[in-house]
Design an enzyme around this catalytic site. Sequence first.
Site, short mmCIF file in Angstrom:
data_model
loop_
_atom_site.label_atom_id
_atom_site.label_comp_id
_atom_site.label_asym_id
_atom_site.label_seq_id
_atom_site.Cartn_x
_atom_site.Cartn_y
_atom_site.Cartn_z
N GLU A 57 0.86 -1.18 0.00
CA GLU A 57 0.00 0.00 0.00
C GLU A 57 0.90 1.23 0.00
OE1 GLU A 57 -2.88 2.55 2.95
OE2 GLU A 57 -2.86 0.37 3.23
N ARG A 61 1.04 10.30 0.93
CA ARG A 61 1.44 11.25 1.98
C ARG A 61 2.68 12.05 1.58
NH1 ARG A 61 1.00 7.15 7.21
NH2 ARG A 61 -1.18 6.52 6.85
N THR A 85 -4.08 6.50 1.53
CA THR A 85 -4.29 7.92 1.86
C THR A 85 -4.90 8.66 0.67
OG1 THR A 85 -2.25 7.71 3.17
CG2 THR A 85 -3.28 9.85 3.13
N LYS A 145 -11.50 -0.93 5.98
CA LYS A 145 -10.30 -0.74 6.80
C LYS A 145 -10.75 -0.12 8.12
CE LYS A 145 -6.41 2.55 6.89
NZ LYS A 145 -5.60 3.43 6.04
#
Length: 226
Positions: A57, A61, A85, A145
Amino acid sequence: MTTLERPQPKLSMADKAARIDAICEKARILPVITIAREEDILPLADALAAGGIRTLEVTLRSQHGLKAIQVLREQRPELCVGAGTVLDRSMFAAVEAAGAQFVVTPGITEDILEAGVDSEIPLLPGISTPSEIMMGYALGYRRFKLFPAEISGGVAAIKAFGGPFGDIRFCPTGGVNPANVRNYMALPNVMCVGTGWMLDSSWIKNGDWARIEACSAEAIALLDAN
């Protein structure tokens, strides 16, 4: 855009849930990666893969997130590369164009959930409350999640969610570590965990790829012993 106006994806929500299951069950551990330097992309991925972690993943960011997804999809096609994100529809479109094979969000908005419905790429939306689960459930989502997992109740919360939401499965992320990972993975409604304990920033900064490989292998061995 109304439901009638929205282009209908080829994959149903059930198909996308099955694809998430296949990705997560094979991975068991999703390393949550933030790329600080472009030159770290390949050696970091190679170290994780050598340790047995081949589903990644890559978060947005940093400024290198999209580039990392593109590079890994082009140069490491044997890996499964997702985007994390992802905060809005424009970011979703960007990671889709970059070649991401799945998308993960830290939370939900109506817009991001609808983007996942519209896309052929499976979305794993982030939730922390029953109300957020119900918001996604209404649009066909059955895989979520849990973030931040430990702060949101951890193992106890996931057990409790299993009562009213018997067909929901989770990827707990946030606070998952070697001391508690087996407790999470023992739950029937957990398909994998997201974590970063093998991604110590000092190891990456110093190019200590052997240490990352060893820590990744230890993580896989820990799950194999479950």
